[in-house]
Design an enzyme around this catalytic site. Structure first.
Site, PDB file in Angstrom:
ATOM      1  CD  GLU A   1       0.967  -9.469   1.259  1.00 21.52           C
ATOM      2  OE1 GLU A   1       0.830 -10.675   1.457  1.00 21.52           O
ATOM      3  OE2 GLU A   1       0.010  -8.663   1.208  1.00 21.52           O
ATOM      4  N   PRO A   2       4.801  -5.078  -0.820  1.00 19.05           N
ATOM      5  CG  PRO A   2       6.995  -4.359  -1.136  1.00 19.05           C
ATOM      6  CD  PRO A   2       6.172  -5.305  -0.319  1.00 19.05           C
ATOM      7  N   GLY A   3       3.635  -3.755  -3.889  1.00 13.83           N
ATOM      8  CA  GLY A   3       3.425  -4.076  -5.302  1.00 13.83           C
ATOM      9  C   GLY A   3       3.760  -2.861  -6.132  1.00 13.83           C
TER      10      GLY A   3
ATOM     11  N   GLY B   1       0.775  -1.241   0.000  1.00 14.20           N
ATOM     12  CA  GLY B   1       0.000   0.000   0.000  1.00 14.20           C
ATOM     13  C   GLY B   1       0.804   1.288   0.000  1.00 14.20           C
TER      14      GLY B   1
ATOM     15  CB  CYS C   1     -16.075   3.065 -29.395  1.00 16.90           C
ATOM     16  SG  CYS C   1     -15.474   3.203 -31.057  1.00 16.90           S
ATOM     17  CD  GLU C   2     -16.506   3.262 -22.082  1.00 15.57           C
ATOM     18  OE1 GLU C   2     -16.724   2.249 -22.764  1.00 15.57           O
ATOM     19  OE2 GLU C   2     -16.766   3.342 -20.883  1.00 15.57           O
TER      20      GLU C   2
ATOM     21  CE1 TYR D   1      -2.280  -3.643  -8.523  1.00 20.34           C
ATOM     22  CE2 TYR D   1      -1.153  -1.650  -7.844  1.00 20.34           C
ATOM     23  CZ  TYR D   1      -1.581  -2.924  -7.569  1.00 20.34           C
ATOM     24  OH  TYR D   1      -1.307  -3.483  -6.348  1.00 20.34           O
TER      25      TYR D   1
HETATM   26  N1  LLP Z   1      -1.278  -7.141  -0.534  1.00 20.00           N
HETATM   27  C1  LLP Z   1      -2.601  -7.246  -0.700  1.00 20.00           C
HETATM   28  C2  LLP Z   1      -3.339  -8.228   0.067  1.00 20.00           C
HETATM   29  C3  LLP Z   1      -3.272  -6.415  -1.607  1.00 20.00           C
HETATM   30  O1  LLP Z   1      -4.587  -6.530  -1.741  1.00 20.00           O
HETATM   31  C4  LLP Z   1      -2.536  -5.483  -2.362  1.00 20.00           C
HETATM   32  C5  LLP Z   1      -3.194  -4.630  -3.337  1.00 20.00           C
HETATM   33  C6  LLP Z   1      -1.140  -5.422  -2.173  1.00 20.00           C
HETATM   34  C7  LLP Z   1      -0.546  -6.257  -1.233  1.00 20.00           C
HETATM   35  C8  LLP Z   1      -0.251  -4.469  -2.933  1.00 20.00           C
HETATM   36  O2  LLP Z   1      -0.589  -3.155  -2.730  1.00 20.00           O
HETATM   37  P1  LLP Z   1       0.336  -1.986  -3.361  1.00 20.00           P
HETATM   38  O3  LLP Z   1       1.648  -2.022  -2.636  1.00 20.00           O
HETATM   39  O4  LLP Z   1       0.486  -2.306  -4.798  1.00 20.00           O
HETATM   40  O5  LLP Z   1      -0.458  -0.769  -3.132  1.00 20.00           O
HETATM   41  N2  LLP Z   1      -5.801  -1.613  -9.055  1.00 20.00           N
HETATM   42  C9  LLP Z   1      -5.587  -0.608  -8.052  1.00 20.00           C
HETATM   43  C10 LLP Z   1      -4.810  -1.120  -6.885  1.00 20.00           C
HETATM   44  C11 LLP Z   1      -5.480  -2.275  -6.178  1.00 20.00           C
HETATM   45  C12 LLP Z   1      -4.654  -2.792  -5.051  1.00 20.00           C
HETATM   46  C13 LLP Z   1      -5.213  -4.050  -4.546  1.00 20.00           C
HETATM   47  N3  LLP Z   1      -4.442  -4.687  -3.551  1.00 20.00           N
HETATM   48  C14 LLP Z   1      -4.861   0.579  -8.695  1.00 20.00           C
HETATM   49  O6  LLP Z   1      -4.602   0.536  -9.889  1.00 20.00           O
HETATM   50  O7  LLP Z   1      -4.589   1.566  -8.023  1.00 20.00           O
END
Ligand code: LLP
Length: 437
Positions: free
Chosen positions: A291-293, A249, A362-363, A391
């Site tokens: 869990e950084p994404g 997050g 087309c939107e 994402y």
């Molecule tokens: N762990 C869990 C359980 C999660 O649900 C998520 C993201 C993460 C880790 C990674 O979070 P991050 O570090 O990437 O913020 N599609 C949306 C984001 C949805 C995130 C869902 N969960 C967007 O494009 O902003």
């Protein structure tokens, strides 16, 4: 000058990423094109890993939340950096398996795992299944017993924390489809239930309070709330929860006004809370997982588009149409997420003209940026939208039967395709015309 450190201006006055000239990349691969900087992804992995080692003495694991960007090459790359991964579907798990990712570093999430997904996870001995609900708990116990195994699980807990972020990406409150709540005793009950199942071992608890968060306080509070729960479970059930997973997050800089906290600083602050609460509650320091994404891959990515049309509707709006849009980046259409962009062929040009960047679907909601300042843009210019590494590809679609762009990984002036461009034959790959039609 740019929102991402992956970018610079080269001697030809073109945008450069990973030592590659973006104008040359477009000549070689065409547009739209996702480009990702390998060096920055590796660096981001190391920032997290080093902080984890520094503040928890190595008693923890950083997982890359691969929903942000999943492909076989990224799994290989994060494995080399010593990270584990979080997967949320059979598809992500399958991709990791095919990339040869070590399953003892895989955490399997999801709020409605199918029996097939649970079987795939248990057969391949993933390190942890993060259980979302009671039905799933029983399904895991059933599959594990059929296979003569014990599943090591963690629970997704809603700590009830409202982090400041966009509503659509908030996942930590009680009114959420994810996990079990603390407030109403649901979390306590499911741990108790699990302790009575013979093919389940309760190892950890997990929370994720939202995404693109800039504040430190909600993360500290979440750690505190979760440790209090661990203490309660120990006291009332005699179960020692060994692992605390604090989710992801962490915010990133999409536009110059964004000011994310340093990830090292976040980990240091939270580690202090973890140590203090453990001492206070007399519980063992847990193994800490995060869990950084987004913060691993977002800033490392850009998307290059060709400008195909400029439509200046006097006194209304000026639309710049590019050859991609919501099919390769649905984030503006979904969340009105802000982005920054430059012209790859003249990245330093002064921004003075208010324009709206439109996609080709087309939107009417198919926009990438609305009412933003840009230099004068002409047909044929190359627009680089910045910080699209998370994402974007992972949420892309074939809406309007538009083939997905390729992903190119760049490093030290070298570029390699890690996801091929789709073509029209991919578009009809699964189409069937029944014989009687
Ligand atoms: N762990 C869990 C359980 C999660 O649900 C998520 C993201 C993460 C880790 C990674 O979070 P991050 O570090 O990437 O913020 N599609 C949306 C984001 C949805 C995130 C869902 N969960 C967007 O494009 O902003």
């Amino acid at each position: 000058m740019f929102v991402s450190e992956a970018l610079k201006v080269n001697s030809k006055n073109h945008l450069e990423i990973g030592g590659c000239d973006c104008v040359e990349l477009v000549k070689e691969y065409g547009t739209p094109l996702y480009v990702m900087d390998e060096g920055l992804i590796r660096k981001n992995c190391q920032v997290y890993k080093n902080a984890m080692d520094k503040y928890y003495g190595g008693n923890g694991l950083v997982l890359y939340a691969s929903k942000a960007f999943s492909s076989m090459a990224i799994y290989r790359l994060v494995e080399q950096e010593g990270l584990g991964i979080d997967v949320v579907s059979g598809g992500e798990l399958y991709t990791a398996l095919k990339a040869g990712f070590p399953m003892d570093k895989v955490y399997f999430h999801g709020n409605n795992k199918t029996l097939e997904e649970i079987e795939l996870a248990i057969e391949n001995n993933v390190r942890r299944i993060v259980v979302d609900n009671k039905e799933e708990l029983h399904n895991i116990n059933y599959v594990a017993s059929k296979k003569g195994k014990v599943a090591n699980i963690s629970f997704r807990i809603k700590p009830g924390i409202d982090a400041h972020t966009h509503d659509f990406v908030q996942t930590g409150q009680i009114d959420s489809k994810f996990g079990v709540a603390l407030e109403n005793g649901e979390a306590f009950e499911i741990v108790k239930m699990a302790s009575q199942l013979s093919n389940i071992k309760v190892v950890g608890v997990h929370c994720h309070i939202g995404s693109q968060i800039f504040d430190l306080a909600p993360f500290e509070l979440a750690a505190r709330v979760m440790l209090n729960f661990i203490a309660e479970v120990k006291e009332k059930l005699g179960i020692e929860v060994e692992e605390l997973n604090l989710g992801g997050g962490f915010g990133i800089k999409y536009i110059p006004e964004h000011d994310p906290i340093e990830y090292d600083h976040y980990i240091e602050s939270v580690s202090k809370v973890v140590k203090a609460v453990c001492e206070d509650k007399k519980i063992k320091l847990p193994f800490v997982v995060m869990e950084p994404g987004r913060s691993i891959v977002a800033s490392a990515g850009i998307t290059l588009y060709s400008v195909g049309a400029v439509k200046d509707i006097k006194n209304v709006r000026k639309y710049i149409s590019v050859d991609g849009g919501m099919a390769d980046n649905p984030r503006y259409a979904l969340y009105q997420s802000p982005y920054d962009a430059v012209l790859a062929n003249k990245p330093e040009a002064q921004k003075f003209d208010k324009v709206t960047i439109a996609g080709k679907c087309c939107e009417s909601g198919d926009l990438l940026m609305k009412d933003v300042l840009m230099p004068e843009i002409k047909v044929g210019d190359i627009l680089a939208v910045l910080a699209t590494g998370a994402y974007n590809y992972s949420m892309s679609s074939n809406y309007n039967r538009i083939p997905r762009p390729p992903v190119v990984l760049v490093k030290d002036g070298k570029s390699r395709v890690i996801v091929k461009r789709e073509d029209y034959s991919d578009i009809i790959r699964n189409d069937v015309i029944p014989e009687d039609l």
